[in-house]
Design an enzyme around this catalytic site. Structure first.
Site, PDB file in Angstrom:
ATOM      1  N   LYS A  74       0.834  -0.957   0.292  1.00  0.00           N
ATOM      2  CA  LYS A  74       0.278  -0.020   0.161  1.00  0.00           C
ATOM      3  C   LYS A  74       0.612   1.497  -0.555  1.00  0.00           C
ATOM      4  O   LYS A  74       0.577   2.697  -0.448  1.00  0.00           O
ATOM      5  CB  LYS A  74      -1.091   0.234   1.149  1.00  0.00           C
ATOM      6  CG  LYS A  74      -2.246  -0.722   0.811  1.00  0.00           C
ATOM      7  CD  LYS A  74      -3.040  -0.558   1.945  1.00  0.00           C
ATOM      8  CE  LYS A  74      -4.322  -1.122   2.272  1.00  0.00           C
ATOM      9  NZ  LYS A  74      -5.273  -1.622   3.385  1.00  0.00           N
ATOM     10  N   ASP A 110      -9.669   3.104   1.495  1.00  0.00           N
ATOM     11  CA  ASP A 110     -11.027   2.728   2.833  1.00  0.00           C
ATOM     12  C   ASP A 110     -11.639   3.839   4.040  1.00  0.00           C
ATOM     13  O   ASP A 110     -12.273   3.544   4.879  1.00  0.00           O
ATOM     14  CB  ASP A 110      -9.374   2.122   3.429  1.00  0.00           C
ATOM     15  CG  ASP A 110      -8.682   1.219   3.144  1.00  0.00           C
ATOM     16  OD1 ASP A 110      -9.936   0.269   2.618  1.00  0.00           O
ATOM     17  OD2 ASP A 110      -8.051   0.788   3.442  1.00  0.00           O
TER      18      ASP A 110
END
Ligand code: NAP
Length: 296
Positions: A74, A110
């Site tokens: 990420k 997210d």
């Protein structure tokens, strides 16, 4: 876009238990779109660097319309991207990649995915929130909360990690973020908090008998307990909270919402193609994905 065959996938390592293929395949089927969702298990940088770059090239060439990114990549992919959205830039991590014009762009769904699901339970910022853990998911959650007006305290077993997160995210305009070690004394100090978020993996399958909340420690009265874990669907923390009379929810809703937003980034279409009003659209999409996960 609806007539075009989609070619999507996820970059991560390992990817044995990823729910993503099921999620996106269901979305495509529901929308009458054809396509595939591939797993790209590539080891961490530096070992996986060349493979990652050649995968990103496939997005740049248009062969892949979008990629999800998960642990451990990420943050590692960021140097190879042309552009970050403001959210991804503030959080310092991406979970979605796509081509915007000719620029390989990283976004983070997210954070808005968490916010979208949280709004089902709390419709406005309600004061103080306690976030347990200071890893990648905590960064997205803390950003989402602070951006929407919560006073956030992040607690981690390594106090320096919590302090680093608070420092990194303390952008102008965000509500205050404080950091503390994850100890019983600190948790008890925070008796007025209205929201507790578990952003540690404690309690996740197979360690289902574990909880980040110490046995016997009272919960703040009236707080909502939000566990980011979705496997098992009811964690020990959720059971402890419910036994104390609190509302407790799992991370399934967030998982669904971040996927809905990712799909929208890639195709311009929200799953179900339903109403563009956030509430109705999200609920319909969640129903599609939740059914998939239940049957998984
Ligand atoms: P991560 O980057 O590895 O961070 C995990 C955090 O939890 C770190 O602060 C870590 O501290 C801490 N931690 C780990 N084991 C602990 C323990 N035994 N006691 C106390 N703290 C502990 O992981 P992540 O990506 O943030 O994911 C965290 C959880 O969120 C996972 O369960 C993941 O499945 C879930 N998640 C859910 C969603 C969703 O959509 N619902 C999305 C993302 C993540 P150390 O660094 O000291 O180990």
């Amino acid at each position: 876009m609806q007539n075009r065959r989609l070619n999507l996938g996820i970059l991560g390592y390992p990817l044995f238990h990823s729910l993503s293929p099921r999620l996106y395949q269901t979305a495509m089927e529901t929308l009458g779109m054809e396509g595939e969702y591939h797993l790209f298990p590539i080891p961490p940088v530096p070992e996986g660097a060349e493979q990652i770059q050649s995968l990103l090239q496939r997005v740049c060439s248009g062969e892949l319309q979008g990629l999800n990114v998960t642990i451990p990549h990420k943050q590692a992919v960021i140097p190879w991207l042309d552009k970050l959205t403001p959210t991804a830039s503030a959080i310092g991590a991406v979970n979605v990649l796509f081509l915007n014009g000719d620029r390989l762009t990283g976004d983070n769904t997210d954070a808005p995915g968490f916010s979208a699901d949280l709004r089902r339970y709390i419709d406005r910022p309600a004061g103080s929130a306690l976030v347990l853990g200071a890893g990648g998911a905590a960064r997205a959650v803390v950003f989402a909360l602070a951006q929407s007006g919560w006073r956030v305290r992040v607690c981690a077993r390594r106090a320096a990690q919590a302090a680093g997160l608070a420092r990194d995210l303390q952008h102008a305009g965000l509500h205050p973020i404080s950091a503390a070690p994850l100890t019983a004394d600190v948790l008890q100090e925070f008796g007025d908090c209205r929201l507790i978020v578990n952003a540690t993996p404690v309690g996740m399958t197979p360690q289902i008998d574990a909880s980040p909340w110490l046995e016997g420690l009272p919960f703040p009265a009236g707080a909502l307990v939000y566990d980011l874990i979705y496997k098992p669907p009811e964690t020990k923390l959720m059971l402890q909270a419910r036994a104390a009379g609190l509302q407790a929810v799992s991370g399934l809703g967030m998982l669904v919402e971040q996927a809905v937003l990712a799909f929208e980034r890639w195709t311009g279409i929200r799953p179900e193609g339903s109403s563009m009003t956030e509430g109705r659209g999200s609920e319909t999409s969640s129903a599609v994905f939740s059914e998939t996960i239940t049957n998984y």
